[in-house]
Enzyme design. Structure first.
Site, PDB file in Angstrom:
ATOM      1  N   LYS A  45       0.847  -1.202   0.000  1.00  0.00           N
ATOM      2  CA  LYS A  45       0.000   0.000   0.000  1.00  0.00           C
ATOM      3  C   LYS A  45       0.880   1.248   0.000  1.00  0.00           C
ATOM      4  O   LYS A  45       1.785   1.369   0.827  1.00  0.00           O
ATOM      5  CB  LYS A  45      -0.924   0.038   1.221  1.00  0.00           C
ATOM      6  CG  LYS A  45      -1.842   1.265   1.252  1.00  0.00           C
ATOM      7  CD  LYS A  45      -2.816   1.189   2.411  1.00  0.00           C
ATOM      8  CE  LYS A  45      -2.231   1.614   3.739  1.00  0.00           C
ATOM      9  NZ  LYS A  45      -2.046   3.094   3.835  1.00  0.00           N
ATOM     10  N   ASP A  96      -3.492   4.284  -1.981  1.00  0.00           N
ATOM     11  CA  ASP A  96      -4.479   4.706  -0.983  1.00  0.00           C
ATOM     12  C   ASP A  96      -4.374   6.213  -0.759  1.00  0.00           C
ATOM     13  O   ASP A  96      -3.871   6.673   0.267  1.00  0.00           O
ATOM     14  CB  ASP A  96      -4.228   3.936   0.321  1.00  0.00           C
ATOM     15  CG  ASP A  96      -5.299   4.212   1.370  1.00  0.00           C
ATOM     16  OD1 ASP A  96      -6.431   4.562   0.991  1.00  0.00           O
ATOM     17  OD2 ASP A  96      -4.984   4.072   2.567  1.00  0.00           O
ATOM     18  N   LYS A 135      -7.176   8.297  -1.049  1.00  0.00           N
ATOM     19  CA  LYS A 135      -8.440   8.747  -0.453  1.00  0.00           C
ATOM     20  C   LYS A 135      -8.927  10.079  -1.038  1.00  0.00           C
ATOM     21  O   LYS A 135      -9.168  11.049  -0.316  1.00  0.00           O
ATOM     22  CB  LYS A 135      -8.303   8.875   1.060  1.00  0.00           C
ATOM     23  CG  LYS A 135      -7.973   7.577   1.792  1.00  0.00           C
ATOM     24  CD  LYS A 135      -7.923   7.802   3.297  1.00  0.00           C
ATOM     25  CE  LYS A 135      -7.692   6.512   4.060  1.00  0.00           C
ATOM     26  NZ  LYS A 135      -6.313   6.010   3.924  1.00  0.00           N
ATOM     27  N   ASP A 139     -13.226  15.312  -2.951  1.00  0.00           N
ATOM     28  CA  ASP A 139     -13.330  16.667  -3.481  1.00  0.00           C
ATOM     29  C   ASP A 139     -14.599  16.764  -4.317  1.00  0.00           C
ATOM     30  O   ASP A 139     -15.413  15.831  -4.339  1.00  0.00           O
ATOM     31  CB  ASP A 139     -12.090  16.995  -4.323  1.00  0.00           C
ATOM     32  CG  ASP A 139     -11.672  18.458  -4.194  1.00  0.00           C
ATOM     33  OD1 ASP A 139     -12.545  19.327  -4.441  1.00  0.00           O
ATOM     34  OD2 ASP A 139     -10.504  18.720  -3.862  1.00  0.00           O
ATOM     35  N   THR A 194     -11.014   3.890  10.155  1.00  0.00           N
ATOM     36  CA  THR A 194     -11.096   2.937  11.269  1.00  0.00           C
ATOM     37  C   THR A 194     -10.697   3.550  12.604  1.00  0.00           C
ATOM     38  O   THR A 194     -10.909   2.941  13.649  1.00  0.00           O
ATOM     39  CB  THR A 194     -10.215   1.708  10.997  1.00  0.00           C
ATOM     40  OG1 THR A 194      -8.879   2.137  10.716  1.00  0.00           O
ATOM     41  CG2 THR A 194     -10.753   0.908   9.834  1.00  0.00           C
ATOM     42  N   ARG A 249       1.601  -1.769  11.186  1.00  0.00           N
ATOM     43  CA  ARG A 249       2.525  -1.678  12.316  1.00  0.00           C
ATOM     44  C   ARG A 249       2.865  -3.005  12.992  1.00  0.00           C
ATOM     45  O   ARG A 249       4.011  -3.166  13.440  1.00  0.00           O
ATOM     46  CB  ARG A 249       1.978  -0.663  13.331  1.00  0.00           C
ATOM     47  CG  ARG A 249       2.258   0.768  12.912  1.00  0.00           C
ATOM     48  CD  ARG A 249       1.487   1.788  13.732  1.00  0.00           C
ATOM     49  NE  ARG A 249       0.071   1.791  13.374  1.00  0.00           N
ATOM     50  CZ  ARG A 249      -0.815   2.629  13.894  1.00  0.00           C
ATOM     51  NH1 ARG A 249      -0.434   3.518  14.792  1.00  0.00           N
ATOM     52  NH2 ARG A 249      -2.077   2.593  13.503  1.00  0.00           N
TER      53      ARG A 249
END
Length: 237
Positions: free
Chosen positions: A33, A60, A62, A65, A124, A216
């Site tokens: 990603k 990614d 996002k 607009d 999330t 992570r």
């Protein structure tokens, strides 16, 4: 598709050098990603690095607009030949529809396969309390996420990003062909960090997820290779 190809690892690093070091350290990872930090730092150069190594790419960014701007950004991103591309469902139906048309045009012009468009339902890190009190949205969190995903599906999107806790319900309402991508997945032995709505990898797959984004617990581990191996072993046993 084997289990390794269904786990996406984020390149959440500040620059190209750090990204290449992580890619080389985790050679067994096939799906990466690229998010805002790295893309802002390197631009499309990091995508060229990944493609030269035959890696799959989840871009990614996002987009969020007005319809014309979302369409332009999607058209440009579709030319890179990435596999997945994210757009906020809260941009609205007009923007989502414009994105589906623009993705096809951009990819066709570049002679590449169009990316699968993936809607962001709700980050999330947002809890039920924050949804109600900070964002002033009167719907229950699962109901809101489902509404956003189904709206995107209606506009021609291929899937949605959602918390693993919303996967089971979304799978029932969206059908088998709608891709569900779940970040915020945490093995039992990993710190949850800022992920407010988390499940384990096995639980998320069982609930109906197509892909898991696991960052992570792997990349922040002192031994990321061992952490990756541990997650795979837990899923195949």
């Amino acid at each position: 598709m084997n289990i390794k190809e269904r786990i996406i690892v984020p390149l959440d690093v500040p620059d190209e050098q750090a990204a290449i070091a992580l890619i080389e350290r985790l050679e067994c990872v096939t799906f990466w990603k690229v998010g805002l930090e790295l893309f802002t730092s390197t631009g499309p150069k990091i995508l060229e690095v990944l493609k030269s190594r035959q890696k799959r790419i989840f871009l990614d960014l996002k987009f969020h607009d007005i319809p014309n701007t979302v369409a332009g950004a999607t058209r440009a991103a579709a030319r890179y030949g990435v596999d997945l591309l994210t757009i906020h469902a809260s941009s609205g139906k007009d923007a989502l529809k414009a994105a589906t048309e623009a993705a096809y045009v951009g990819a066709t012009d570049a002679g590449v396969k169009p990316p699968k468009l993936i809607a962001i339902t709700l980050l999330t890190s947002i809890s039920s309390r924050q949804l109600a009190f900070d964002l002033k949205i009167p719907l229950e969190l699962p109901e809101y996420a489902q509404h956003m995903a189904l709206m995107a599906q209606e506009m021609g999107f291929d899937g949605a990003v959602c918390s693993p806790q919303e996967v089971s319900q979304l799978r029932q309402t969206s059908g088998d062909d709608f891709l569900l991508v779940c970040p915020g997945v945490r093995p039992t032995w990993a710190d949850k960090g800022d992920q407010a709505r988390s499940l384990t990898p096995a639980q998320a797959f069982k609930a109906g997820a197509n892909y898991l984004v696991i960052g992570r617990p792997i990349t922040a581990d002192p031994n990321p290779e061992l952490a990756w191996k541990r997650i795979i072993e837990e899923l195949v046993t």
